[in-house]
Design an enzyme around this catalytic site. Sequence first.
Site, PDB file in Angstrom:
ATOM      1  N   CYS A 112      82.897  44.991  37.688  1.00 53.53           N
ATOM      2  CA  CYS A 112      82.183  46.261  37.886  1.00 53.53           C
ATOM      3  C   CYS A 112      81.377  46.689  36.657  1.00 53.53           C
ATOM      4  O   CYS A 112      80.547  47.590  36.741  1.00 53.53           O
ATOM      5  CB  CYS A 112      83.170  47.366  38.259  1.00 53.53           C
ATOM      6  SG  CYS A 112      84.144  46.944  39.691  1.00 53.53           S
ATOM      7  N   HIS A 255      80.714  54.177  37.078  1.00 53.86           N
ATOM      8  CA  HIS A 255      80.882  53.197  38.155  1.00 53.86           C
ATOM      9  C   HIS A 255      81.623  53.890  39.296  1.00 53.86           C
ATOM     10  O   HIS A 255      82.650  54.545  39.087  1.00 53.86           O
ATOM     11  CB  HIS A 255      81.679  51.993  37.637  1.00 53.86           C
ATOM     12  CG  HIS A 255      82.256  51.169  38.744  1.00 53.86           C
ATOM     13  ND1 HIS A 255      81.490  50.680  39.764  1.00 53.86           N
ATOM     14  CD2 HIS A 255      83.528  50.782  39.010  1.00 53.86           C
ATOM     15  CE1 HIS A 255      82.251  50.025  40.610  1.00 53.86           C
ATOM     16  NE2 HIS A 255      83.501  50.072  40.178  1.00 53.86           N
ATOM     17  N   ASN A 285      82.845  51.408  46.754  1.00 51.07           N
ATOM     18  CA  ASN A 285      82.779  50.720  45.459  1.00 51.07           C
ATOM     19  C   ASN A 285      81.932  49.465  45.636  1.00 51.07           C
ATOM     20  O   ASN A 285      82.334  48.533  46.338  1.00 51.07           O
ATOM     21  CB  ASN A 285      84.209  50.365  45.030  1.00 51.07           C
ATOM     22  CG  ASN A 285      84.265  49.599  43.711  1.00 51.07           C
ATOM     23  OD1 ASN A 285      83.260  49.081  43.233  1.00 51.07           O
ATOM     24  ND2 ASN A 285      85.452  49.508  43.130  1.00 51.07           N
TER      25      ASN A 285
HETATM   26  N1  ACO Z   1      95.358  53.731  54.649  1.00 47.53           N
HETATM   27  C1  ACO Z   1      96.558  54.335  54.756  1.00 47.53           C
HETATM   28  N2  ACO Z   1      97.558  54.134  53.890  1.00 47.53           N
HETATM   29  C2  ACO Z   1      97.324  53.272  52.866  1.00 47.53           C
HETATM   30  C3  ACO Z   1      96.105  52.617  52.700  1.00 47.53           C
HETATM   31  C4  ACO Z   1      95.098  52.869  53.656  1.00 47.53           C
HETATM   32  N3  ACO Z   1      93.889  52.303  53.577  1.00 47.53           N
HETATM   33  N4  ACO Z   1      96.183  51.840  51.593  1.00 47.53           N
HETATM   34  C5  ACO Z   1      97.406  52.018  51.075  1.00 47.53           C
HETATM   35  N5  ACO Z   1      98.106  52.882  51.847  1.00 47.53           N
HETATM   36  C6  ACO Z   1      99.475  53.355  51.652  1.00 47.53           C
HETATM   37  C7  ACO Z   1     100.308  52.427  50.809  1.00 47.53           C
HETATM   38  O1  ACO Z   1     100.869  51.403  51.616  1.00 47.53           O
HETATM   39  C8  ACO Z   1     101.358  53.382  50.269  1.00 47.53           C
HETATM   40  O2  ACO Z   1     102.320  53.575  51.270  1.00 47.53           O
HETATM   41  P1  ACO Z   1     103.886  53.701  50.868  1.00 47.53           P
HETATM   42  O3  ACO Z   1     103.956  54.931  49.981  1.00 47.53           O
HETATM   43  O4  ACO Z   1     104.542  53.846  52.184  1.00 47.53           O
HETATM   44  O5  ACO Z   1     104.200  52.432  50.145  1.00 47.53           O
HETATM   45  C9  ACO Z   1     100.592  54.683  50.098  1.00 47.53           C
HETATM   46  O6  ACO Z   1      99.430  54.576  50.923  1.00 47.53           O
HETATM   47  C10 ACO Z   1     100.179  54.990  48.673  1.00 47.53           C
HETATM   48  O7  ACO Z   1      99.560  53.834  48.118  1.00 47.53           O
HETATM   49  P2  ACO Z   1      99.051  53.793  46.649  1.00 47.53           P
HETATM   50  O8  ACO Z   1      98.500  52.431  46.358  1.00 47.53           O
HETATM   51  O9  ACO Z   1     100.087  54.334  45.740  1.00 47.53           O
HETATM   52  O10 ACO Z   1      97.846  54.857  46.731  1.00 47.53           O
HETATM   53  P3  ACO Z   1      96.949  55.398  45.562  1.00 47.53           P
HETATM   54  O11 ACO Z   1      96.959  56.864  45.605  1.00 47.53           O
HETATM   55  O12 ACO Z   1      97.213  54.720  44.249  1.00 47.53           O
HETATM   56  O13 ACO Z   1      95.491  54.969  46.035  1.00 47.53           O
HETATM   57  C11 ACO Z   1      93.819  53.326  45.561  1.00 47.53           C
HETATM   58  C12 ACO Z   1      95.169  53.608  46.191  1.00 47.53           C
HETATM   59  C13 ACO Z   1      92.787  54.135  46.311  1.00 47.53           C
HETATM   60  C14 ACO Z   1      93.521  51.842  45.703  1.00 47.53           C
HETATM   61  C15 ACO Z   1      93.813  53.741  44.084  1.00 47.53           C
HETATM   62  O14 ACO Z   1      94.935  53.210  43.427  1.00 47.53           O
HETATM   63  C16 ACO Z   1      92.580  53.272  43.357  1.00 47.53           C
HETATM   64  O15 ACO Z   1      91.489  53.734  43.619  1.00 47.53           O
HETATM   65  N6  ACO Z   1      92.721  52.394  42.372  1.00 47.53           N
HETATM   66  C17 ACO Z   1      91.611  51.920  41.575  1.00 47.53           C
HETATM   67  C18 ACO Z   1      90.780  50.935  42.284  1.00 47.53           C
HETATM   68  C19 ACO Z   1      89.566  50.645  41.430  1.00 47.53           C
HETATM   69  O16 ACO Z   1      89.035  51.504  40.796  1.00 47.53           O
HETATM   70  N7  ACO Z   1      89.107  49.464  41.351  1.00 47.53           N
HETATM   71  C20 ACO Z   1      87.952  49.321  40.438  1.00 47.53           C
HETATM   72  C21 ACO Z   1      87.671  48.080  40.062  1.00 47.53           C
HETATM   73  S1  ACO Z   1      87.164  47.084  41.410  1.00 47.53           S
HETATM   74  C22 ACO Z   1      86.446  45.727  40.682  1.00 47.53           C
HETATM   75  O17 ACO Z   1      86.445  45.532  39.517  1.00 47.53           O
HETATM   76  C23 ACO Z   1      85.832  44.713  41.666  1.00 47.53           C
END
Ligand code: ACO
Length: 328
Positions: A112, A255, A285
């Site tokens: 990214c 980003h 993203n």
């Molecule tokens: N829909 C519904 N529920 C979901 C989904 C979905 N799409 N995805 C995950 N869940 C569930 C999980 O299974 C979990 O359930 P559980 O509590 O029963 O286990 C719950 O939601 C919470 O999951 P978390 O992963 O803890 O959710 P979080 O609030 O951390 O959000 C996210 C996840 C959006 C991916 C966040 O962590 C994030 O944005 N991280 C950064 C990603 C990023 O910035 N990447 C950038 C670089 S990409 C690159 O370099 C190519």
Amino acid sequence: MSIKILGIGAYVPEKVLTNFDLEKMVETSDEWIKTRTGIEERRIATPEQATSDLAYEAAVKALKAADIKAEELDVIIVGSITVDQVFPSTACILQRKLGAKNAFCFDLEAACSGLLYSMEVANSLLQGNPKYKKILVIGAEKLSSVVDWEDRSTCVLFGDGAGALVMGKTGAPGGDCIVASSLGSDGHYTDILQIVAGGSRTPASAATVANKQHYISMAGSEVFKCAVTAMVHSCKKVMKEAGITAQDVRWLVPHQANYRILRAVAGRLGIPEDEVYMNVNRYGNTSAASIGLCLDEIARGNLAEKGDYILLTAFGGGLTWGSILLKW
Ligand code: ACO
């Protein structure tokens, strides 16, 4: 002579994939995606479109905005993690499409942070060697080709697109467009954001395909924490280097990973939310493409005035990160 951004262009595919469409594909909801990420829809390329095709559309617009011909380009740099094929480079494929026969061309892989790394390299080439005068820098991604559409934890996040800048030397007054920059990497965290297979360590095989190892895998919450820390730190560094404060920044252009990350970064820097450029709701993203998509909207919408400070910041797999302070 000063180094300026001579033209900006962007392209997103026509097909819109909404959160409601995703509800029909995996167990998720519009509510979950919007609350956790800020994303409402993203663009998806056609099966026939490769990353170089998206890059081409953005490049043509950037060349037009810069009012230069492809033959005038000395260098083409494409930042991407979704290159058309392992080799030749997507930059060479793009060169052929553009007819940029006088350029030397290469891809730059910084996930990214690809556009910011490419801008830093372009700026250094322009500063350091009188024979380079015009450089095309592109962040382009077809992330839909490396997303597991059965994995709800990643497939809701990503989209396709391309953003292009022509950087070059001009006689225009006002100094260089890049006022300060700070880039970084940390190879200790290679495993929190990656595509495991398809390279020399784990070449493509029937087993890697069966195990879905050609798709993006991510430890979301770890990435989240590292992203905020790294972007805040590098933004502070460039503001200090330039002798400005957060109050002097017209736009923070991060980003577009997740609006919660963007808000956290802005909050820690003391930049009000209405000065944070966000289009993650419309495009998701798009990795290396995202900052180019934002800059194109700022340019086309006349949302910044000459002399405004625009602070770009990015974070991605590697880990890689960086910030660049632009004087518009
Ligand atoms: N829909 C519904 N529920 C979901 C989904 C979905 N799409 N995805 C995950 N869940 C569930 C999980 O299974 C979990 O359930 P559980 O509590 O029963 O286990 C719950 O939601 C919470 O999951 P978390 O992963 O803890 O959710 P979080 O609030 O951390 O959000 C996210 C996840 C959006 C991916 C966040 O962590 C994030 O944005 N991280 C950064 C990603 C990023 O910035 N990447 C950038 C670089 S990409 C690159 O370099 C190519």
